[in-house]
Each structure stands twice: as C-alpha cells, then as structure tokens.
Design a protein around this motif. Structure first.
Motif, PDB file in Angstrom:
ATOM      1  N   GLN A 127       1.077   6.608  -6.644  1.00 48.14           N
ATOM      2  CA  GLN A 127      -0.015   7.706  -6.765  1.00 48.14           C
ATOM      3  C   GLN A 127       0.265   8.961  -6.960  1.00 48.14           C
ATOM      4  N   PHE A 128       1.222   9.394  -5.637  1.00 51.27           N
ATOM      5  CA  PHE A 128       1.548  10.570  -5.540  1.00 51.27           C
ATOM      6  C   PHE A 128       2.423  11.461  -6.764  1.00 51.27           C
ATOM      7  N   CYS A 129       3.265  10.409  -7.289  1.00 47.47           N
ATOM      8  CA  CYS A 129       4.008  10.759  -8.400  1.00 47.47           C
ATOM      9  C   CYS A 129       3.481  11.023  -9.690  1.00 47.47           C
ATOM     10  N   LEU A 189       0.780  -1.318   0.029  1.00 47.00           N
ATOM     11  CA  LEU A 189      -0.083  -0.041  -0.144  1.00 47.00           C
ATOM     12  C   LEU A 189       0.713   1.380  -0.037  1.00 47.00           C
ATOM     13  N   GLY A 190       1.876   1.094   0.719  1.00 45.13           N
ATOM     14  CA  GLY A 190       2.723   2.268   0.923  1.00 45.13           C
ATOM     15  C   GLY A 190       3.610   2.722  -0.568  1.00 45.13           C
ATOM     16  N   VAL A 230       7.780  12.375  -1.343  1.00 49.72           N
ATOM     17  CA  VAL A 230       7.649  11.188  -0.758  1.00 49.72           C
ATOM     18  C   VAL A 230       8.731  10.110  -1.052  1.00 49.72           C
ATOM     19  N   LEU A 231       9.029   9.395   0.143  1.00 56.92           N
ATOM     20  CA  LEU A 231      10.277   8.253  -0.124  1.00 56.92           C
ATOM     21  C   LEU A 231       9.733   7.350   0.543  1.00 56.92           C
ATOM     22  N   HIS A 272       4.842   7.989   7.976  1.00 56.74           N
ATOM     23  CA  HIS A 272       3.557   8.114   8.049  1.00 56.74           C
ATOM     24  C   HIS A 272       3.011   7.155   8.836  1.00 56.74           C
ATOM     25  N   PRO A 273       2.034   7.440   9.551  1.00 61.55           N
ATOM     26  CA  PRO A 273       1.268   6.802  10.699  1.00 61.55           C
ATOM     27  C   PRO A 273       0.976   5.384  10.378  1.00 61.55           C
ATOM     28  N   LEU A 274       0.633   5.030   9.154  1.00 64.58           N
ATOM     29  CA  LEU A 274       0.184   3.800   8.862  1.00 64.58           C
ATOM     30  C   LEU A 274       1.156   2.894   8.139  1.00 64.58           C
TER      31      LEU A 274
END
Length: 181
Positions: free
Chosen positions: A52-54, A45-46, A171-172, A136-138
């Motif tokens: 998705q961000f990219c 998912l990460g 994001v990384l 990220h918390p998840l």
C-alpha cells in the motif's frame, strides 16, 4: 551432526560448497522447551501495508534474499557441541587433523539448529535499529525509515513523534531471510 557437500561449476573449475547440518530435533533442550526458538515473521497485514505504501507513494517494490543468513548471525550464546558423522569425521581428520576423541564446537547457528531463525532475526533486528529503522509496534518484522518533514511535504503524510514532525520515507519487511520493500 552431518554435512551436505555440493560441487559448483565455476569458470576456474569445480568448487566445493559444504554445509554443516545439525539434527535440531535431537537437541536435549528441545524436548524440555528450554530453548528460545520463536522467531517473528512478517505478517500478511505487514506485507500488504508495504504494498500500500509503495502504490500510494509510487515507489518501486523490491525483494531480496540474504545468502547464508543463519551463518551471518551473531555467535551462539550457549555452547553447542556436535559429534560428526563417520564420513564427516574422516574428511575432517585429513583436512584439519581432527582426533578420534574430539567433538566440534559450533560458533554460528547451523542448518537444522532450532534456534537459528531466532538468532538470525535478533541479528537482523539489531542491524536495522543501528541503521535508524524503527520496528512497527504492530508487526516486529515491519520496519519504517523516517526523516524530518519539510514545508514541501504533504501535511497528510506527516505525523508527530517526540515533538518532531516526521514523514515515512521507506518501508522494509523481513520474512525469515527475505526482505521486501
């Protein structure tokens, strides 16, 4: 304790590249489960969130591998000693004067050390926090870079955190010794 010796061909000639290998499965605390060996990895998912961000932001995707990641970890917290194999002992006797009754103290995690992945992740996580990336918390292996939002930013892309309007600007993801972002 063993070692792996490889010879690399360089422009200036052959160069030796050696790696110490611990037989981690023989570590006394592995059987009693006293060692902290659990290391988080980037979830599917990460990884998909990074893609998705990219895609939505029209960012380029990159990947990177950290060379000798485990040896770049912080020093080992608990002392680990190793008895070198006969061949390794013979080579170390001639190189550094290792005596027949001496054993080796490991300063950094070695290949085969069951704690090495966890120690590398702890070092990498600390380094990411020092560079103001937020985990990220998840997903502990998904890191976000943020900045203060401006009037020119799309309202849909902003979020509130500690009474500040922020926007994600990077994001990384970290999976063992590989980065993607």
């Amino acid at each position: 304790m063993r070692y792996l010796l490889k010879w690399k061909q360089k422009a200036e000639g052959r160069k030796a590249n050696a790696r110490v290998i611990l037989q981690g499965f023989k570590h006394i605390d592995v059987l009693t489960q006293k060692l902290d060996t659990e290391s988080p990895t980037l979830s599917r998912l990460g990884r998909n969130m990074i893609f998705q961000f990219c895609v939505t932001r029209k960012w380029k995707v990159f990947s990177a591998d950290v060379k000798s990641a485990f040896s770049q970890s912080e020093d080992i917290e608990n002392r680990v000693y190793g008895v070198p194999s006969a061949d390794m002992r013979r080579r170390l006797e001639s190189m550094i004067g290792l005596q027949p009754d001496e054993i080796l103290l490991m300063k950094k995690p070695a290949f085969g050390d069951v704690r090495a992945p966890k120690q590398w992740w702890t070092t990498a996580d600390s380094s990411m926090a020092d560079r103001h990336f937020v985990s990220h918390p998840l997903d502990n292996c998904l890191y976000l870079s943020t900045r203060l939002a401006t009037d020119h930013d799309d309202e849909f892309d902003t979020f509130m955190h500690n009474s500040q309007k922020l926007i994600v600007d990077g994001v990384l993801g970290l999976h063992l010794d590989d980065f993607i972002g």
